[in-house]
Design a protein around this motif. Structure first.
Motif, short mmCIF file in Angstrom:
data_model
loop_
_atom_site.label_atom_id
_atom_site.label_comp_id
_atom_site.label_asym_id
_atom_site.label_seq_id
_atom_site.Cartn_x
_atom_site.Cartn_y
_atom_site.Cartn_z
N TYR A 124 0.83 -1.21 0.00
CA TYR A 124 0.00 0.00 0.00
C TYR A 124 0.86 1.26 0.00
O TYR A 124 0.58 2.22 -0.71
N GLN A 125 1.92 1.24 0.79
CA GLN A 125 2.77 2.42 0.87
C GLN A 125 3.55 2.64 -0.42
O GLN A 125 3.87 3.78 -0.76
N VAL A 126 3.87 1.55 -1.13
CA VAL A 126 4.48 1.72 -2.45
C VAL A 126 3.55 2.52 -3.34
O VAL A 126 3.98 3.38 -4.12
N SER A 127 2.24 2.27 -3.22
CA SER A 127 1.28 3.05 -4.01
C SER A 127 1.32 4.51 -3.60
O SER A 127 1.13 5.41 -4.44
N GLN A 128 1.59 4.78 -2.31
CA GLN A 128 1.73 6.17 -1.87
C GLN A 128 2.97 6.82 -2.49
O GLN A 128 2.93 7.99 -2.89
N PHE A 129 4.05 6.05 -2.57
CA PHE A 129 5.26 6.56 -3.22
C PHE A 129 5.02 6.80 -4.71
O PHE A 129 5.53 7.77 -5.29
N ILE A 130 4.23 5.92 -5.31
CA ILE A 130 3.89 6.10 -6.74
C ILE A 130 3.08 7.39 -6.91
O ILE A 130 3.32 8.17 -7.84
#
Length: 522
Positions: free
Chosen positions: A242-248
């Motif tokens: 989920y946090q990778v999606s935040q970084f994206i």
């Protein structure tokens, strides 16, 4: 422990923090505007916060709270729970120090990868500010350890109030350095780290008062720590997806024109109010309860807790989402427009808010659904779901951002919230752990009916008071007050009359508050 009472305690204190956060953002918008320095600070603040959600609050709580609760309510009692906490702390602290050190040294590369659209002075300012804010991750992760202990002891006050200290520290930074630009950005970054120290100080003191004084020990992979790692690693990967999606999202935001990060931040501030007050409060309150029923082999009791939480979540979340979408323009204008934040900035932010709040009910429901997995020490299923949602998020970002810009990114966030919610619910339903019973579906339908009536009234009031929303700050605040008042005056009486809430629970809560007030007066 009464769910409504616990949620009220956590939500009420979280509301105090959110109000302080609003004051912080209102002051920041006027001092910093939607400038390059504001964007740089917000990215610097976003990065440690993303890791905080990964390590400190999501995965850590999901792994620590059920295991601590098992020991606390087992034969060993508090002594066993304290021993387990000290063993986890002994491993957690050096891990956090090493992680922070690595990122401090590699910060230029990290910022270049995440904020690839920033160049020159804006890039180096973001690097410098992130190096100042990043230790907040270490501090807030320790806060999560003590919060987990206190929440398991059903002592919610300190943990719920702690975030307010961060907001107060950042408010203080802007009050002392109100010039705007780079100087205020540095002051805000320093305020973030100071806020972290204040939070850990409060939680340590509260835990000590509760009889839990942890000692630092030599790191060892004890059976308890190994069990914790086995549970928390899948949860970390799940939260990490989920946090990778935040970084994206950050990656795309930094490639949009100057101000995009600021617009998303201010819109999300209003979106986060019900998320924090309702979603986080319910998630915190029900995880120990569901864990207790699962541990006692009482799946019906666990499902009942989740059903009650879903009812309460929608009772409060649906009107919040509908009102925020309907009144986005007046709300953003009243809260943030002024100083260096122009009317056009406010209009863009309002459009973003109207889009992202469409996913608010789904996000809150996820907070109700996921404890059904975590209480059973199943953190792998949310990981698989998160991987699928991440892939969908990437596809949506590439598909929607080129034609729609910032609005496309907001739409992708909302769509993915619903996708995550639906998938998790279907899995839990198929396993027989939780399903939307007829009584719950009926109440949600009635809540939607009351919400539709509220929207109609809000549109009428907004049209009648259009002159107020184009006037001074005072006029705008009066208009917003009228909107909020009219919406509440329609929704809550109507939802009560048509049976969209559990009247017995509400009456019991009111009786308890009346009794407390009477005792206080005496």
């Amino acid at each position: 422990m009464n769910l409504v009472k616990a949620t009220g305690t956590i939500g009420g204190l979280t509301l105090v923090s959110r109000i302080a956060g609003f004051a912080r953002e209102m002051l920041m918008s006027r001092i910093m505007g939607a400038s390059a320095a504001a964007d740089a600070f917000l990215v610097a603040f976003r990065l440690p916060n993303t890791f905080r959600r990964l390590f400190g609050e999501g995965a850590f709580s999901a792994g620590f709270v059920p295991l601590f609760s098992q020991r606390l309510h087992g034969e060993g009692g508090m002594d066993e729970g304290k021993r387990f906490s000290e063993e986890v702390l002994a491993v957690l602290l050096p891990t956090l120090f090493l992680f922070t050190l690595v990122f401090e040294l590699a910060m230029p590369l990290f910022v270049a990868a995440i904020a690839s659209g920033y160049e020159g002075d804006k890039y180096w300012l973001t690097v410098a500010l992130t190096r100042i804010t990043f230790p907040y991750l270490l501090l807030i992760s320790l806060v999560s350890l003590f919060s987990g202990i206190l929440n398991s002891l059903t002592k919610f006050t300190a943990a719920a109030f702690a975030p307010a200290l961060l907001n107060l520290a950042m408010l203080g930074a802007m009050i002392f350095v109100p010039v705007g630009g780079v100087r205020t950005a540095y002051a805000l970054a320093i305020g973030v780290t100071i806020g972290g120290f204040l939070q850990i100080g409060l939680l340590w003191f509260a835990a000590k008062r509760a009889g839990v004084s942890l000692k630092l020990k030599r790191p060892r992979m004890t059976p308890g720590v190994r069990q914790f790692v086995r549970v928390v690693l899948p949860a970390t990967f799940g939260a990490g997806v989920y946090q990778v999606s935040q970084f994206i999202d950050t990656f795309f935001l930094t490639r949009l024109p100057t101000g995009a990060v600021s617009y998303m931040n201010y819109a999300d501030r209003l979106n986060q109010l019900p998320l924090g007050v309702i979603g986080a409060a319910l998630g915190t309150a029900i995880l120990p309860q569901v864990s207790k029923f699962v541990g006692a082999n009482d799946p019906k009791g666990a499902a009942k807790v989740q059903g009650q939480a879903a009812e309460l979540a929608m009772l409060l979340c649906l009107p919040a989402a509908l009102a925020l979408a309907t009144a986005a323009g007046p709300l953003i204008s009243a809260m943030f427009q002024g100083g260096k934040f122009t009317a056009q900035d406010a209009a863009t932010t309002a459009n973003v808010l109207a889009i992202i709040v469409s996913g608010l009910p789904a996000y809150v429901l996820v907070k109700v659904i996921t404890p059904g997995f975590y209480a059973r020490q199943d953190t792998a299923t949310p990981v698989k779901t998160a991987l699928f949602v991440l892939a969908a998020n990437i596809v949506l970002n590439f598909a929607l951002i080129p034609p729609f810009g910032l609005y496309g990114l907001a739409a992708a966030i909302s769509i993915c919230s619903w996708l995550n919610c639906v998938i998790l619910y279907v899995i839990l339903h198929r396993r027989g752990h939780f399903r939307i019973e007829g009584w719950l579906a009926s109440r949600i339908a009635r809540q939607l009916l009351a919400g539709a009536a509220m929207v109609a009234v809000l549109l009428l009031v907004k049209g009648a008071l259009s002159g107020f929303f184009a006037g001074s700050v005072g006029h705008r605040l009066v208009g917003v007050g009228a909107l909020i008042g009219s919406g509440m005056a329609v929704y809550f009486p109507l939802v009560w009359l048509i049976g969209g809430m559990d009247k017995d629970d509400i009456k019991a809560l009111l009786r308890r508050r009346s009794k407390v007030t009477s005792n206080d007066a005496g």
